[in-house]
Structures are given as structure tokens and as C-alpha cells.
Design a protein around this motif. Structure first.
Motif, short mmCIF file in Angstrom:
data_model
loop_
_atom_site.label_atom_id
_atom_site.label_comp_id
_atom_site.label_asym_id
_atom_site.label_seq_id
_atom_site.Cartn_x
_atom_site.Cartn_y
_atom_site.Cartn_z
N GLY A 1 1.12 -1.18 0.12
CA GLY A 1 -0.13 0.14 -0.13
C GLY A 1 0.91 1.24 0.09
O GLY A 1 1.94 1.25 0.67
N PHE A 2 0.48 2.07 -0.93
CA PHE A 2 1.17 3.59 -0.75
C PHE A 2 -0.01 4.58 -0.35
O PHE A 2 -0.94 4.55 -0.76
CB PHE A 2 1.45 3.77 -2.33
N ILE A 3 0.69 5.77 0.28
CA ILE A 3 0.03 6.86 0.56
C ILE A 3 0.83 7.91 -0.04
O ILE A 3 1.81 8.28 0.30
CB ILE A 3 -0.42 7.01 1.83
N GLY A 4 0.31 8.57 -1.06
CA GLY A 4 0.93 9.48 -1.97
C GLY A 4 0.47 11.01 -1.51
O GLY A 4 -0.63 11.18 -1.57
N ILE A 5 1.55 11.87 -1.17
CA ILE A 5 1.32 13.27 -0.61
C ILE A 5 1.92 14.19 -1.26
O ILE A 5 3.43 13.89 -1.24
CB ILE A 5 0.90 13.31 0.78
N GLU A 6 1.48 15.14 -2.04
CA GLU A 6 2.46 16.16 -2.23
C GLU A 6 3.07 17.06 -1.18
O GLU A 6 2.54 17.26 -0.13
CB GLU A 6 1.51 17.37 -2.91
N ASN A 7 4.38 17.35 -1.78
CA ASN A 7 5.27 17.83 -0.80
C ASN A 7 5.06 19.10 -0.03
O ASN A 7 5.74 19.63 0.75
CB ASN A 7 6.54 17.90 -1.48
N ASN A 8 4.04 19.74 -0.56
CA ASN A 8 3.67 20.75 0.07
C ASN A 8 2.80 20.95 1.20
O ASN A 8 2.41 21.65 1.99
CB ASN A 8 3.04 22.08 -0.91
N ALA B 1 1.41 5.10 10.00
CA ALA B 1 1.46 3.97 9.36
C ALA B 1 3.05 3.34 9.78
O ALA B 1 3.56 2.51 9.31
CB ALA B 1 1.64 4.32 7.84
N LYS B 2 3.56 3.94 11.12
CA LYS B 2 4.81 3.40 11.19
C LYS B 2 4.88 1.81 11.83
O LYS B 2 6.11 1.37 11.60
CB LYS B 2 5.45 4.25 12.55
N ASN B 3 3.91 1.11 12.37
CA ASN B 3 3.73 -0.20 12.39
C ASN B 3 3.34 -1.07 11.18
O ASN B 3 3.03 -2.36 11.53
CB ASN B 3 2.92 -0.33 13.81
N GLU B 4 3.13 -0.47 10.39
CA GLU B 4 2.66 -1.30 9.08
C GLU B 4 3.75 -1.40 7.94
O GLU B 4 4.00 -0.43 7.07
CB GLU B 4 1.30 -0.59 8.48
N PRO B 5 4.71 -2.47 7.99
CA PRO B 5 5.67 -2.49 7.18
C PRO B 5 5.33 -2.42 5.61
O PRO B 5 6.02 -2.25 4.74
CB PRO B 5 6.43 -4.02 7.41
N ASN B 6 3.93 -2.70 5.51
CA ASN B 6 3.66 -3.21 3.76
C ASN B 6 3.11 -1.64 3.46
O ASN B 6 2.58 -1.68 2.33
CB ASN B 6 2.39 -3.87 3.88
N ILE B 7 3.07 -0.64 4.38
CA ILE B 7 2.36 0.57 3.95
C ILE B 7 3.62 1.69 3.87
O ILE B 7 4.33 1.98 4.70
CB ILE B 7 1.27 1.15 4.88
N GLU B 8 3.65 2.35 2.60
CA GLU B 8 4.68 3.18 2.41
C GLU B 8 4.13 4.67 2.24
O GLU B 8 3.18 4.74 1.33
CB GLU B 8 5.51 3.02 1.23
N VAL B 9 4.53 5.61 3.14
CA VAL B 9 4.13 7.05 2.91
C VAL B 9 5.24 7.71 1.92
O VAL B 9 6.24 7.95 2.39
CB VAL B 9 3.80 7.71 4.11
N CYS B 10 4.80 8.17 0.71
CA CYS B 10 5.63 8.81 -0.20
C CYS B 10 5.23 10.30 -0.42
O CYS B 10 4.09 10.74 -0.68
CB CYS B 10 5.64 8.27 -1.49
N GLY B 11 6.45 11.20 -0.31
CA GLY B 11 6.05 12.66 -0.70
C GLY B 11 6.35 12.81 -2.25
O GLY B 11 7.07 12.16 -2.77
#
Lengths: 435, 348
Positions: free
Chosen positions: A199-206, A218-228
């Protein structure tokens, strides 16, 4: 490291400061709601209530009219006073149910089920179906359909779209700040339904604070990546987002599932969580009320069916006089001709542009073939040629230039120095020819 | 709290509701501005005649656009700066010797302007629809109609009030007729030749001589992203390579000597810099997809060198660009932009 992004795109002024710091507030329950039976892409609902009937909050009032459809629920408790055609935000007449609010806020049933994650994938899917959830980013595509891919199209990745690349809008941003763990839960449910473990969570860097919050949640979710993501319009367009995060390009005229991806908006993920945990149907959503022309900008939790005029009233009305009121963001939103239209599941914002801020583009010049639109088109099209062919009436020829790959993001019209209504030309050509 | 009046007159237009500030006329006027350094150098070297010729071209271009649009009842667009630009470019592409009463040649710039604006641009539908670069068609017409008047070059002089300057040949003319040795001799030594070509102290059209001033203007346009590197760099690169390969001549036999040419002389002389940065890049008459622009630039460069080395004229930039203008629509058709996702699809 370079931020994930796509080729092309534009940088309109983001103007998010206007509303970004006001926390989500519950809007006052309106006297009556007008609930359109078609708030989504696909078949309209069939009404299952009659005039005079008492309904409760969360009660189903319209049943899906087909597979690509979603049920509609009452957002207030009260009495059905009319079933008739009313205009929607796009100016079309839509069969709608009008309910007089008795202000008792009586729910049909709302049960907390903390063990929701133990439910089977099918049971969870059933909850999403019953809650009438649709894509809340604007297109309002029924979520159930995205969660039911055909067997030959396996899904391996789910992306939560927190880009919110439309200028002005801050609804998703506020949700990410205030409901971060619920959104992560929503993503987990979606991953469970589709049997996906990426799983990805994509967020604009602003929105660095939103990125931090989501990362924390999401820090305890190894399968989820939060991306700027790089701040660029239309970063939040499905195909652009998928390309930025996974490097996969959805083929022309294809769907995200063709590259094994499902994309859901932040608000949708939250709705999925609330449906799975509480059995709560989609009867309210966050709407950003913003723009230089509104007295008190806000992010409001609004009941579906509330009239935009009531919302504007609650936000102190217009400063001086409004020039243009847009449902949605400034790039893809629709200008309203009347404020007496209801908020639907896909209404992300109400943008009030004062008279002096209205860009007048009624007059436009010839295409000077500067190529700016070609450089920035995220789909790699030639909007200049499409607009010229459509202007001259050569709609069939426009297909040679991949007319139907355009998703009408408006970037071309934004950069056009001749101020040509390129998107409008493209829509015209699309409507007068067949794919 | 004041209640919202429901009968607000709301403006309804199509999305997007925000637009970039760039406008066609701002682009045109900026290009005009970027030509000023080169024009001032022309004024400095060729004197008041240069100013008169250019002013005459600008005034007649703008007026012919105005009267044509009035006559056919089209919307007036003289303010957008494009007719002004055509006039300015045409003026900068003419020899200052045209300001001459004996023989009488001052009608020549006026005819060129009318041909450029009315026939080349307006007859084809106005801005955006012309196939050929208007200023270049204007100049080509004059070169063919008034071959003598169009090829009298005056010696550059800082004493710019002089109306009776000495005539001389352009460096490319000397190169073609008398060979490289004579050209170097005319400028003293090779280093001096490069230096004079670079600062523009040589015979030629009003605005084409000062490479330095042209590069300042071109740098500004590149910085503002009004033009991109694709056309000028592929154009200049092709000229350099071909000049090196085919530009050399054996001093004894006069026959072509491969890989012995001097690319720098070809790059710095003639109308190449003006053409590559300001004329070949004309939006309307070049391809609009970047990869097509590279093909266009290479074509311009190849044709320029073909004319310079093998053709009857010492200079080939103008005809090269005009010939490639014909191909611009075809290049755009053949080399469409890459549709998102299409490449990946093929790979599968």
C-alpha cells in the motif's frame, strides 16, 4: 532523492493557505436536504421511499440501478417531502429526494465493531457496498466496482491518493491531519479486501505536516509506504500518481487495474473504515469552502444533500459580491449558475472567486503553435492540434491525435497564451464522435 | 450575519478557472525586445540608414496589417506585436544600402513588408495559420525581384552619420568568390577575423552581423523559455559539422577537401545566428513537438550548407528555413508526441 512525479504538468499558484489551517467543523444540519439519486458514475438509483414517508439518518432511500452504481442514504432523519428533478452542480437535472429535517438526528443503526479486521474479505466488501461508497476525489466512481476486478486482472498494489493537487482545496489535507490512523485503517481494509500486501499513500510535498502525520500513523505497518510527491498539477490524477509511485504506466484508454493497481482517495479510505467499523453509510463528507470571495473559509463536514447556499450562509456569505462560484477545484471544477444545488458524494470544495478575480476568457486568439500545451500535457497529447481540429469541425481527425486519451485536467488551457478554451474544444469533439 | 442574496448573478464559464499570465502579445513583444541588442549594433555599424530602413519596415508592416484587417472586417490585432516583429525582422534582414535616393530604392522595404504581412500571413488566415515565415518570404521576394539593390553591402563604420559609406562584399561572399585566404587577408589575421565576425564589424544585413548581440537576445529568450534549445542547437550543430566535413577547399586545386573546413567562420557569418535563434524558431512555422524540432533544425542546417557550398548564393539560411517551413506540418504529423503509456504497451 528526487521526489516521485510524472512527465509534464504545471504549477498553478496553490492558494491552500486560505483554508488549510481551519480544522474540520461539523456544518449545522440544514432544514432540508436534496439528495440526488445519481451522485456517481454509472446507473442512477431507484427511489425506494415515497412522499410523506418518515426516514431515519442512514436509511437507504435509493437502490443501485446496476452493477456500476451505489446506494443512496438519507443524511438526516425526517420526512420525504418531494421526489422530483432538481439541478445538480453540473447544471443537469437529476431525480432527487427532498427530505425535511426533523433535527432529531436519529440513526437507523450504528454499531461499533472493533473486531472488524477479523471479517472476511467478502464481508468487508459487503459493508463497502451497503455504505454506498464512491470515489470522493471528484469523479465519484463506485468503489465497489474498483474492488471487484475481473479474475484475469490481479491487483498487487493499492494507492491512497493524498496528492490533492487542485489549488485551494484542503479537505484531504485536513483529513490526513485529523484522521490519519483511520485512513491507514481504511487502507488496511482495502488491502485485505483485494488480498494485496503493498500500500502507498502519496502526498504532495507542500503538506509536510500531513506526510509526517501519516508516516507516524503507518509506522507499524511494514507494507504501507507514505511517499512525498513533487508539487505539480495534476499529480493527483490516477495515472500520474501510479506512474510516480510505481513507475508503471497505464496503457492508453486503460484502467489502473491493467497495471495491477487500485487508487482510492483519502476521503474514500476513511469512508471505507467507517463503513467497516461502524456500518456507517456515506452520508457526509468534508467540503473545503474557500476562495478570496468567501468571508470565513472553512473545512466543513457537510451532510450529503445540503444546499450550497446554506453552506455559503454558514461561512458568513460572500465578501462584497461573488463573481464565480465553483464546485470543486479551479482546474477541473464546475462554475455554478445557482447556489441552490446540493453537495454530493463527489463535492470536494466550494470555491468563491470575487468579481475582480475572475479570469475573463470569452475572447481567445488563434493557436500560435507555441507547443507549451504539448510540453506540459501529462498524457503526452497534442492539445493544440486537438483544439484546432475541433474548432474547424474535423472531429474524426482528432481521433488520430488520441482525442479520447485526454482526461480534461485543463493544464493545456492553463498555459495557453492565446487563452484558447482547449478543454472545451476537446469535450466538444469527444461528444460529437465515437471512440 | 448577512444572508446571502440568492439572486446573485454568477459568472459561468468552463474550467479551468485559473489561467497562466502568459499571453500571445507578451510573447511577441518580448521577442521584439530580445532583438534590440542586435538592432542597436546594426544601428551602430550602419548608421542612420539602418534605423530608417528598419523603421520603414515596421511602420509599413503594422499599417498593412491594420488596413488589411479593416478592409476584410477582421478583428484588429496590430497590438499583439506580431506585425511589429515581422517588420523588425525584415528590416534587420535587409542591407542598409537600401536607403538610397539615387538609385531610388526606398520603396523596396515597403514592398517587402506588404508581401510579408498581407500575402504571406493574412492571406493564409492571419497569425497562426501562415505556412512560411512572413519576414523571410518578404526578403526572399525582394532578393529575387531586386537582386542588385539587395546585394549592395556597405562597409560597417562607427561614423554612422555618413550616408555614402563604401561598399564591400560580405565575408561569405568573399569566401565563395575568392576563397579562405583572401577572407583572412581582408581581416588581417584569422583571430581578428573571428573577433570581427563575433562583434559584428563586417558587411551584411542590418541585424545579422553582431553574433554577440544576437546571443544576448537569444540567451534571454532561452532563459525565459520562449524558445528552447532544440531548433537553434540542432541547426547550428549541423552547420558546424557539415562546414567541417565539406567546407574545406584545397588552396592549390580549388577542389573540395574533406574534413578540412572551418566551422567557426560558417557559424559566425551570414544570417545564421539571426536565423537559427529568431527565425527558424518562429512558433507558427516550425514543428511544435520537440523531437520534430530537432529534425527541422537538422534540415535547416543541411540545406544552409548545401546552398552555401554548392548553391549559387553565398548565403543559404533564408532559403533553408523557408524550405523547411514547408515540411513543418509534415514533420508534426509524422512525429507526434509520445502518448502516456503507449511505449510501455508496445514493450509488453
Amino acid at each position: 532523492m528526487a521526489l516521485a512525479t510524472f512527465k509534464g504538468g504545471i504549477h498553478p499558484p496553490d492558494k491552500k493557505d486560505i483554508a488549510k489551517d481551519s480544522a474540520i467543523k461539523e456544518a449545522k444540519s440544514p432544514q432540508r436536504v436534496v439528495i440526488p439519486l445519481s451522485q456517481h458514475l454509472g446507473a442512477p438509483c431507484k427511489p425506494i421511499v415515497s412522499i410523506g414517508q418518515e426516514v431515519k439518518k442512514g436509511e437507504v432511500i435509493g437502490e443501485p440501478g446496476g452493477f456500476v452504481s451505489a446506494p443512496v442514504h438519507s443524511s438526516v432523519s425526517g420526512k420525504v417531502i418531494a421526489i422530483a428533478e432538481f439541478p445538480n452542480t453540473m447544471g443537469r437535472m437529476v431525480n432527487s429526494i427532498v427530505i425535511e429535517n426533523d433535527c432529531k438526528e436519529e440513526w437507523t443503526s450504528l454499531k461499533d465493531n472493533p473486531d472488524y479486521i477479523k471479517l472476511s474479505a467478502d464481508e468487508l466488501k459487503e459493508k463497502v457496498k451497503a455504505a454506498g461508497i464512491v470515489g470522493m476525489g471528484g469523479a465519484a466512481f463506485p468503489t465497489l466496482v474498483k474492488l471487484s476486478p475481473p479474475k484475469e486482472k490481479p491487483i498487487d498494489t493499492i494507492i491512497i491518493n493524498g496528492a490533492e493537487c487542485e489549488p485551494y482545496l484542503t479537505a484531504d489535507y485536513r483529513l490526513m491531519l485529523e484522521k490519519s490512523s483511520d485512513i491507514v485503517e481504511g487502507l488496511k481494509i482495502l488491502m485485505r479486501i483485494l488480498g494485496v500486501n503493498k500500500g502507498f499513500i502519496g502526498i504532495e510535498n507542500n503538506k509536510p505536516d500531513a506526510i509526517d502525520k501519516m508516516k507516524d500513523a503507518a509506522k507499524n505497518e511494514p507494507n504501507i509506504e507514505v511517499c512525498g510527491l513533487e508539487v505539480k498539477y495534476p499529480q493527483g490524477a490516477e495515472k500520474m500518481l501510479i506512474s510516480a509511485l510505481t513507475g508503471r504506466e497505464v496503457p492508453p484508454r486503460g484502467l489502473p487495474m491493467d497495471v495491477r493497481v487500485v487508487v482510492q482517495n483519502v476521503g474514500t479510505a476513511l469512508a471505507v473504515y467507517e463503513a467497516a467499523r461502524y456500518g456507517k453509510p456515506l452520508i457526509e463528507r468534508v467540503v473545503t469552502v474557500t476562495g478570496e470571495g468567501i468571508k470565513t473559509p472553512a473545512n466543513l463536514m457537510v451532510k450529503i444533500g445540503m444546499l450550497i447556499s446554506d453552506i455559503v450562509d454558514q461561512c458568513g456569505g460572500f465578501k462584497d459580491s461573488a463573481g464565480k462560484v465553483v464546485s470543486g477545484g479551479p482546474m477541473m471544477g464546475f462554475a455554478l449558475s445557482t447556489l441552490d444545488v446540493p453537495v454530493t458524494k463527489g463535492t470536494s470544495g466550494i470555491l468563491v472567486i470575487p468579481k475582480e478575480g475572475v479570469v475573463h476568457t470569452e475572447e481567445f486568439g488563434p493557436c500560435i503553435r507555441c507547443g507549451r500545451c504539448i510540453d506540459i500535457c501529462p498524457m503526452g497529447l497534442m492539445p493544440s492540434m486537438l483544439s484546432i481540429l475541433s474548432e474547424k469541425g474535423h472531429y474524426e481527425d482528432a481521433k488520430e491525435y488520441n482525442l479520447f486519451d485526454c482526461f480534461e485536467c485543463g493544464s493545456c488551457a492553463f498555459v495557453c497564451p492565446s487563452k484558447r478554451p482547449i478543454v472545451q474544444f476537446i469535450r466538444l469533439a469527444k461528444s460529437l464522435t465515437k471512440p | 450575519m448577512e444572508p446571502v442574496k440568492k439572486e446573485h448573478e454568477l459568472i459561468v464559464t468552463v474550467s479551468p478557472h485559473v489561467r497562466d499570465e502568459e499571453t500571445t502579445s507578451r510573447i511577441m513583444w518580448t521577442v521584439n525586445l530580445s532583438l534590440l541588442p542586435a538592432f542597436f549594433m546594426g544601428f551602430y555599424f550602419f548608421g542612420l540608414k539602418a534605423l530608417f530602413i528598419t523603421a520603414l519596415c515596421i511602420i509599413s508592416s503594422v499599417l498593412s496589417e491594420y488596413f488589411f484587417q479593416k478592409a476584410v472586417k477582421k478583428k484588429l490585432t496590430v497590438n499583439d506585436g506580431s506585425a511589429f516583429l515581422t517588420g523588425l525582422l525584415l528590416g534587420m534582414n535587409l542591407p542598409s544600402s537600401l536607403w538610397s535616393f539615387n538609385p531610388f530604392t526606398i520603396h523596396v522595404p515597403i514592398i517587402g513588408s506588404v508581401i510579408a504581412v498581407v500575402i504571406t500571413k493574412q492571406f493564409f488566415g492571419g497569425l497562426g495559420y501562415n505556412i512560411f515565415n512572413p519576414a523571410l518570404i518578404g526578403r526572399a521576394f525582394l532578393l529575387i525581384s531586386f537582386p542588385k539593390a539587395m546585394t549592395i553591402w556597405t562597409e560597417p563604420t562607427a561614423a554612422f552619420l555618413a550616408l555614402d559609406a563604401k561598399t564591400t562584399a560580405t565575408p561569405l561572399g568573399i569566401l565563395k568568390e575568392d576563397g579562405l585566404a583572401k577572407l583572412i587577408e581582408a581581416f588581417g589575421d584569422k583571430l581578428n577575423l573571428y573577433a570581427e565576425l563575433f562583434n559584428g564589424h563586417r558587411a551584411g544585413s542590418i541585424g545579422e552581423t553582431s553574433v554577440l548581440a544576437l546571443l544576448i537576445g537569444a540567451g534571454f529568450l532561452l532563459y525565459k523559455r520562449y524558445i528552447t534549445w532544440h531548433i537553434p542547437f540542432s541547426f547550428l550543430g549541423t552547420v558546424a559539422v557539415l562546414a567541417w566535413i565539406f567546407g574545406g577547399k584545397s588552396p592549390e586545386t580549388g577542389k573540395m577537401l574533406l574534413f578540412a573546413g572551418d566551422p567557426l567562420i560558417h557559424l559566425l557569418s551570414g544570417g545564421l545566428m539571426l536565423g537559427a535563434f529568431f527565425m527558424a524558431t518562429d512558433y507558427v512555422t516550425c514543428p511544435s513537438v520537440r523531437k520534430g524540432q530537432i529534425v527541422f533544425g537538422i534540415g535547416c542546417g543541411a540545406l544552409t550548407m548545401l546552398i552555401r557550398i554548392k548553391g549559387g548564393y553565398p548565403e543559404g539560411v533564408m532559403f533553408a528555413i523557408l524550405l523547411m517551413n514547408c515540411f513543418a506540418p509534415l514533420i508534426d504529423r509524422a512525429m507526434k508526441s509520445d502518448v502516456f503509456g503507449a511505449v510501455k504497451e508496445k514493450k509488453k
